[in-house]
Design a protein around this motif. Structure first.
Motif, PDB file in Angstrom:
ATOM      1  N   SER A 148       0.838  -1.208   0.000  1.00 32.94           N
ATOM      2  CA  SER A 148       0.000   0.000   0.000  1.00 32.94           C
ATOM      3  C   SER A 148       0.867   1.250   0.000  1.00 32.94           C
ATOM      4  N   ALA A 149       1.951   1.215   0.796  1.00 33.14           N
ATOM      5  CA  ALA A 149       2.868   2.364   0.843  1.00 33.14           C
ATOM      6  C   ALA A 149       3.560   2.548  -0.507  1.00 33.14           C
ATOM      7  N   LYS A 150       3.914   1.449  -1.157  1.00 32.75           N
ATOM      8  CA  LYS A 150       4.548   1.543  -2.479  1.00 32.75           C
ATOM      9  C   LYS A 150       3.613   2.184  -3.494  1.00 32.75           C
ATOM     10  N   ARG A 151       2.342   1.744  -3.485  1.00 33.01           N
ATOM     11  CA  ARG A 151       1.381   2.314  -4.438  1.00 33.01           C
ATOM     12  C   ARG A 151       1.230   3.811  -4.236  1.00 33.01           C
ATOM     13  N   LEU A 152       1.158   4.219  -2.983  1.00 37.17           N
ATOM     14  CA  LEU A 152       0.997   5.644  -2.698  1.00 37.17           C
ATOM     15  C   LEU A 152       2.261   6.413  -3.072  1.00 37.17           C
ATOM     16  N   LEU A 153       3.430   5.821  -2.829  1.00 43.98           N
ATOM     17  CA  LEU A 153       4.682   6.480  -3.191  1.00 43.98           C
ATOM     18  C   LEU A 153       4.811   6.606  -4.705  1.00 43.98           C
ATOM     19  N   VAL A 154       4.401   5.572  -5.433  1.00 42.64           N
ATOM     20  CA  VAL A 154       4.432   5.629  -6.899  1.00 42.64           C
ATOM     21  C   VAL A 154       3.531   6.749  -7.402  1.00 42.64           C
ATOM     22  N   ASP A 155       2.350   6.876  -6.807  1.00 39.04           N
ATOM     23  CA  ASP A 155       1.443   7.957  -7.184  1.00 39.04           C
ATOM     24  C   ASP A 155       2.085   9.315  -6.923  1.00 39.04           C
ATOM     25  N   LEU A 156       2.762   9.450  -5.802  1.00 40.40           N
ATOM     26  CA  LEU A 156       3.435  10.705  -5.453  1.00 40.40           C
ATOM     27  C   LEU A 156       4.549  11.022  -6.451  1.00 40.40           C
ATOM     28  N   LEU A 157       5.374  10.025  -6.773  1.00 42.21           N
ATOM     29  CA  LEU A 157       6.484  10.238  -7.698  1.00 42.21           C
ATOM     30  C   LEU A 157       5.987  10.573  -9.094  1.00 42.21           C
ATOM     31  N   GLU A 158       4.860   9.979  -9.476  1.00 39.39           N
ATOM     32  CA  GLU A 158       4.278  10.299 -10.773  1.00 39.39           C
ATOM     33  C   GLU A 158       3.826  11.752 -10.812  1.00 39.39           C
ATOM     34  N   ARG A 159       3.225  12.226  -9.720  1.00 43.74           N
ATOM     35  CA  ARG A 159       2.805  13.626  -9.653  1.00 43.74           C
ATOM     36  C   ARG A 159       4.003  14.569  -9.787  1.00 43.74           C
ATOM     37  N   GLU A 160       5.134  14.143  -9.250  1.00 43.93           N
ATOM     38  CA  GLU A 160       6.349  14.954  -9.331  1.00 43.93           C
ATOM     39  C   GLU A 160       7.094  14.763 -10.650  1.00 43.93           C
ATOM     40  N   ARG A 161       6.548  13.875 -11.503  1.00 48.87           N
ATOM     41  CA  ARG A 161       7.166  13.573 -12.800  1.00 48.87           C
ATOM     42  C   ARG A 161       8.556  12.970 -12.639  1.00 48.87           C
ATOM     43  N   TRP A 163       9.863  10.012 -13.220  1.00 47.97           N
ATOM     44  CA  TRP A 163       9.488   8.780 -13.898  1.00 47.97           C
ATOM     45  C   TRP A 163      10.404   7.615 -13.537  1.00 47.97           C
ATOM     46  N   GLN A 164      11.714   7.849 -13.516  1.00 44.71           N
ATOM     47  CA  GLN A 164      12.643   6.760 -13.214  1.00 44.71           C
ATOM     48  C   GLN A 164      12.484   6.293 -11.774  1.00 44.71           C
ATOM     49  N   SER A 165      12.281   7.212 -10.851  1.00 49.81           N
ATOM     50  CA  SER A 165      12.085   6.831  -9.454  1.00 49.81           C
ATOM     51  C   SER A 165      10.812   6.016  -9.286  1.00 49.81           C
ATOM     52  N   ALA A 166       9.766   6.396 -10.003  1.00 48.19           N
ATOM     53  CA  ALA A 166       8.514   5.636  -9.943  1.00 48.19           C
ATOM     54  C   ALA A 166       8.729   4.215 -10.466  1.00 48.19           C
ATOM     55  N   VAL A 169      10.576   2.026  -7.906  1.00 49.85           N
ATOM     56  CA  VAL A 169       9.718   1.540  -6.815  1.00 49.85           C
ATOM     57  C   VAL A 169       8.782   0.443  -7.322  1.00 49.85           C
ATOM     58  N   ALA A 170       8.249   0.631  -8.530  1.00 48.28           N
ATOM     59  CA  ALA A 170       7.214  -0.273  -9.038  1.00 48.28           C
ATOM     60  C   ALA A 170       7.768  -1.589  -9.580  1.00 48.28           C
ATOM     61  N   LEU A 171       8.974  -1.547 -10.151  1.00 49.95           N
ATOM     62  CA  LEU A 171       9.548  -2.759 -10.762  1.00 49.95           C
ATOM     63  C   LEU A 171      10.120  -3.689  -9.706  1.00 49.95           C
ATOM     64  N   PRO A 172       9.944  -5.015  -9.912  1.00 49.16           N
ATOM     65  CA  PRO A 172       9.026  -5.632 -10.883  1.00 49.16           C
ATOM     66  C   PRO A 172       7.690  -6.040 -10.251  1.00 49.16           C
ATOM     67  N   GLN A 173       7.675  -6.133  -8.913  1.00 47.85           N
ATOM     68  CA  GLN A 173       6.541  -6.748  -8.232  1.00 47.85           C
ATOM     69  C   GLN A 173       5.243  -5.985  -8.411  1.00 47.85           C
ATOM     70  N   TRP A 188       5.476   5.983 -18.420  1.00 49.07           N
ATOM     71  CA  TRP A 188       6.654   6.586 -17.767  1.00 49.07           C
ATOM     72  C   TRP A 188       7.885   6.370 -18.633  1.00 49.07           C
ATOM     73  N   LEU A 189       7.992   5.173 -19.201  1.00 53.55           N
ATOM     74  CA  LEU A 189       9.119   4.888 -20.094  1.00 53.55           C
ATOM     75  C   LEU A 189       9.056   5.742 -21.360  1.00 53.55           C
ATOM     76  N   CYS A 190       7.845   5.991 -21.853  1.00 50.75           N
ATOM     77  CA  CYS A 190       7.694   6.882 -23.015  1.00 50.75           C
ATOM     78  C   CYS A 190       8.112   8.307 -22.667  1.00 50.75           C
ATOM     79  N   GLU A 191       7.789   8.740 -21.450  1.00 55.71           N
ATOM     80  CA  GLU A 191       8.234  10.068 -21.002  1.00 55.71           C
ATOM     81  C   GLU A 191       9.761  10.135 -20.971  1.00 55.71           C
ATOM     82  N   LEU A 192      10.388   9.082 -20.461  1.00 50.13           N
ATOM     83  CA  LEU A 192      11.852   9.034 -20.428  1.00 50.13           C
ATOM     84  C   LEU A 192      12.423   8.994 -21.842  1.00 50.13           C
TER      85      LEU A 192
END
Length: 394
Positions: A148-161, A163-166, A169-173, A188-192
């Motif tokens: 749950s903390a990972k999902r919320l952190l990924v959402d936060l990192l996405e808001r901050e753009r 992309w690599q940090s998101a 956190v998300a890969l691979p699980q 995110w990879l397309c943004e990169l």
């Protein structure tokens, strides 16, 4: 007051009532008096709630119950109610007050930290939310809480753009387990990849885009960007191959490939190839933008009568405002002077109707506009905004 909020408040009131009802019988006179006060506060709060005075009801409930192991969940629920009402600052106070209690179990402490992170995220205090989530992911022994903390952190990192940090956190699980993250990660990879293209590193961009397709083979944006790389390199046949994969991924995106597809065929001086390609696309899905492009080719080669006949047959099967507007254009070309003014007036009205219509709509929240957004500006869903059938085109 929204029905959902009223239901949540009623459930909170029931929880408080249940807690008051299960308290052990109080023997001392002072404690009996305290219990009577709590019960009275509960019914006062319930009365406020029934009279649609949620602010006063919440305040009464918060004051009516002491913080202990039996009431933690109720306090958390009340804090979440404040946040859902747009009062995240008040939710922070409740959740911080809970964290200060030494009687919290490890699981309760983790839950409160997660909710406090949501409060900070809602308030835009992203640094504080990120620190709290990083700490929770590091210290918790509960796998579900860590996810749950990972999902919320990924959402936060996405808001901050970030992309690599998101991705880190998300890969691979998380990508395997969460469909929303799995749909977002290729973007995110397309943004990169776009960052690499701006840095004149097409080989690194290709690598990012292939990774995006390995996560989601239906990622239209990845093939769209790969085609753009080939076009910039002058590899028009490769560009055409990549563009033609897009309708196989999602037919709804057929309209976005038409202009670059025509430009590529014309670079190769292969208008016959363009017509064959358009016929195939129309047979699969008769998008009006493809119909009009093929009709324009027929008009150049055979004249406006053939083009109008072709478009008329298509409109009989699939009506479209944009198709009608184009057909009026064709009629204007051959109109007699006496009819020209009337047809021109009809064209004026159809043009105004088209100008007022959006071209793209998010399939999740309904947000619409004139431009394609890979991430919906309203609901933040990736890849959910698609051309509106019958209105797509220029």
């Amino acid at each position: 007051m929204p029905d959902l909020l009223l239901l949540a408040l009623l459930l909170a009131a029931i929880a408080i009532g249940w807690w008051l009802g299960r308290r052990e019988p109080l023997r001392s006179r002072g404690r009996t008096r305290q219990h009577a006060t709590l019960s009275r506060d509960y019914f006062v709060g319930l009365n406020y709630l029934l009279n649609e005075q949620p602010d006063r009801a919440i305040e009464t409930f918060v004051q009516a119950i002491e913080v202990n192991s039996d009431t933690i969940e109720t306090h958390i629920a009340l804090g979440n109610l404040f946040r859902s009402r747009g009062e995240a600052d008040r939710a922070v106070k409740i959740h911080q007050n809970l964290l200060a209690r030494p009687t919290l179990s490890t699981g309760q402490s983790d839950q409160v930290q997660l909710e406090l992170s949501r409060d900070f995220l809602h308030l835009g205090l992203l640094d504080r939310a990120e620190r709290l989530l990083q700490q929770l992911m590091r210290d918790t022994g509960d796998d579900g809480m860590r996810q749950s903390a990972k999902r919320l952190l990924v959402d936060l990192l996405e808001r901050e753009r970030e992309w690599q940090s998101a991705l880190d956190v998300a890969l691979p699980q998380l990508i395997r387990q969460d469909e929303t993250v799995r749909r977002a990660a290729p973007h995110w990879l397309c943004e990169l990849a776009q960052q690499e293209l701006r840095s004149a590193s097409p080989s690194l961009a290709r690598k990012r885009l292939r990774q995006a397709l390995s996560i989601d083979e239906h990622c239209v944006r990845a093939n769209w960007l790969l085609a753009e790389i080939e076009r910039d390199a002058g590899n028009y046949k490769a560009e055409i191959r990549l563009l033609r994969r897009i309708p196989e991924q999602d037919r709804a995106f057929t309209p976005i490939i038409l202009e670059p597809l025509r430009a590529a065929f014309l670079k190769l001086e292969d208008e016959n190839g363009l017509e064959r390609c358009l016929h195939q696309l129309i047979q699969a899905t008769p998008h009006i933008s493809a119909v009009i492009m093929l009709a324009q080719s027929l008009e150049r080669r055979e004249g406006s009568v053939s083009a109008a006949e072709f478009v008329g047959k298509q409109l009989a099967a699939t009506p479209s405002l944009r198709g009608i507007d184009y057909l009026i254009n064709l009629y204007l070309l051959d109109a007699e002077p006496a009819q020209h003014e009337r047809i021109a007036l009809l064209k004026q009205h159809s043009g105004k109707l088209l100008e007022a219509q959006p071209r793209f709509r998010c399939q999740r929240c309904g947000f619409s506009g004139a431009q394609l957004h890979w991430q919906c500006p309203r609901c933040r869903s990736w890849g959910a905004t698609k051309p509106i059938i019958g209105l797509e085109g220029e």
